[in-house]
Design a protein around this motif. Structure first.
Motif, PDB file in Angstrom:
ATOM      1  N   ILE A  74       0.963  -1.218   0.028  1.00  0.00           N
ATOM      2  CA  ILE A  74       0.124   0.007   0.000  1.00  0.00           C
ATOM      3  C   ILE A  74       0.889   1.268   0.162  1.00  0.00           C
ATOM      4  CG2 ILE A  74      -0.213   0.431   2.417  1.00  0.00           C
ATOM      5  CD1 ILE A  74      -3.432   0.536   1.231  1.00  0.00           C
ATOM      6  N   PRO A  75       0.484   2.406  -0.778  1.00  0.00           N
ATOM      7  CA  PRO A  75       1.265   3.331  -0.812  1.00  0.00           C
ATOM      8  C   PRO A  75       1.386   4.277   0.530  1.00  0.00           C
ATOM      9  CG  PRO A  75      -0.555   3.679  -2.161  1.00  0.00           C
ATOM     10  CD  PRO A  75      -0.434   2.270  -1.619  1.00  0.00           C
ATOM     11  N   ILE A  76       2.213   4.932   1.010  1.00  0.00           N
ATOM     12  CA  ILE A  76       2.354   5.769   1.966  1.00  0.00           C
ATOM     13  C   ILE A  76       2.849   7.073   1.859  1.00  0.00           C
ATOM     14  CG2 ILE A  76       1.880   3.713   3.901  1.00  0.00           C
ATOM     15  CD1 ILE A  76       4.944   4.231   4.343  1.00  0.00           C
ATOM     16  N   GLU A  77       3.664   7.341   0.776  1.00  0.00           N
ATOM     17  CA  GLU A  77       4.113   8.547   0.420  1.00  0.00           C
ATOM     18  C   GLU A  77       3.172   9.537  -0.550  1.00  0.00           C
ATOM     19  OE1 GLU A  77       7.259  11.100   1.456  1.00  0.00           O
ATOM     20  OE2 GLU A  77       7.078   9.129   2.147  1.00  0.00           O
ATOM     21  N   PHE A  78       2.898  10.674   0.349  1.00  0.00           N
ATOM     22  CA  PHE A  78       2.051  11.641  -0.333  1.00  0.00           C
ATOM     23  C   PHE A  78       2.647  13.016  -0.166  1.00  0.00           C
ATOM     24  CE2 PHE A  78      -0.649   8.203   0.595  1.00  0.00           C
ATOM     25  CZ  PHE A  78      -0.835   7.800  -0.370  1.00  0.00           C
ATOM     26  N   ASN A  79       2.960  13.644  -1.360  1.00  0.00           N
ATOM     27  CA  ASN A  79       3.366  15.117  -0.943  1.00  0.00           C
ATOM     28  C   ASN A  79       2.299  16.300  -0.914  1.00  0.00           C
ATOM     29  OD1 ASN A  79       6.002  14.376  -1.443  1.00  0.00           O
ATOM     30  ND2 ASN A  79       5.970  14.429  -3.648  1.00  0.00           N
ATOM     31  N   GLU A  80       1.500  16.191   0.059  1.00  0.00           N
ATOM     32  CA  GLU A  80       0.391  16.957   0.359  1.00  0.00           C
ATOM     33  C   GLU A  80       0.947  18.121   1.121  1.00  0.00           C
ATOM     34  OE1 GLU A  80      -1.912  13.915   2.202  1.00  0.00           O
ATOM     35  OE2 GLU A  80      -2.838  13.435   0.211  1.00  0.00           O
TER      36      GLU A  80
END
Length: 188
Positions: free
Chosen positions: A114-120
């Motif tokens: 599952i992806p966990i890296e977001f550039n928010e």
């Protein structure tokens, strides 16, 4: 009312005729969906059915992750909601099968992919979900490691490589801060 608090009731239930006990038992089982499914699994299914259940759940996890990655712009809120839903499916699988090994494999698979890296941006309304996702992800990993340490050595050996990859993923991303605060090891 707990049955253990009423010794006389317990004795009276034991003294009931077998037909009456069977009727009461079937009525009680019918009220609990998970218990019904667990008894079906325990009494009517075999090892191959366990493998089939695990494969179906693995496909569900893969499909959920693929949907997240196929989204135009995946975000932490959708990921957190999807992860909680898939974690719930794994919990249900364990309640029905009571198979720790398949539960561990499924959970490791979910957490690894599952992806966990977001550039928010910190000013984004999704930023708070990014923080919640990081904490949820790390806490799920902590619970997974607690179960891992209770497993037999041979089963631990089989999972060690996958768990080290997961820990490596955690310490490469923004989840590292939450992992350190919860004393998560960097490797096994």
């Amino acid at each position: 009312m707990l049955l253990s608090e009423h010794k006389e009731l317990k004795l009276e239930i034991k003294s009931l005729p077998e037909k009456e006990k069977d009727k009461l038992l079937l009525r009680l089982i019918a009220k609990d969906k998970v218990l019904t499914e667990h008894l079906h699994f325990k009494l009517l299914e075999d090892e191959q059915d366990l493998v089939n259940r695990q494969e179906q759940l693995m496909q569900l996890i893969d499909a959920g992750i693929a949907e997240l990655q196929a989204a135009r712009k995946p975000n932490s809120k959708e990921t957190l909601l999807r992860m909680r839903k898939l974690n719930g499916s794994i919990n249900h699988h364990f309640k029905v099968t009571r198979d720790l090994n398949s539960e561990m494999e499924l959970r490791v698979h979910l957490l690894t992919h599952i992806p966990i890296e977001f550039n928010e941006s910190i000013f984004s309304s999704l930023y708070k979900f990014n923080e919640k996702l990081n904490v949820y992800f790390v806490k799920t990993t902590v619970l997974l490691l607690n179960k891992y340490h209770k497993m037999h050595e041979d089963l631990q050996f089989d999972l060690k490589g996958s768990l080290n990859m997961l820990l490596n993923k955690i310490y490469k991303h923004k989840t590292a801060e939450a992992a350190r605060s919860l004393h998560l090891p960097e490797d096994l």
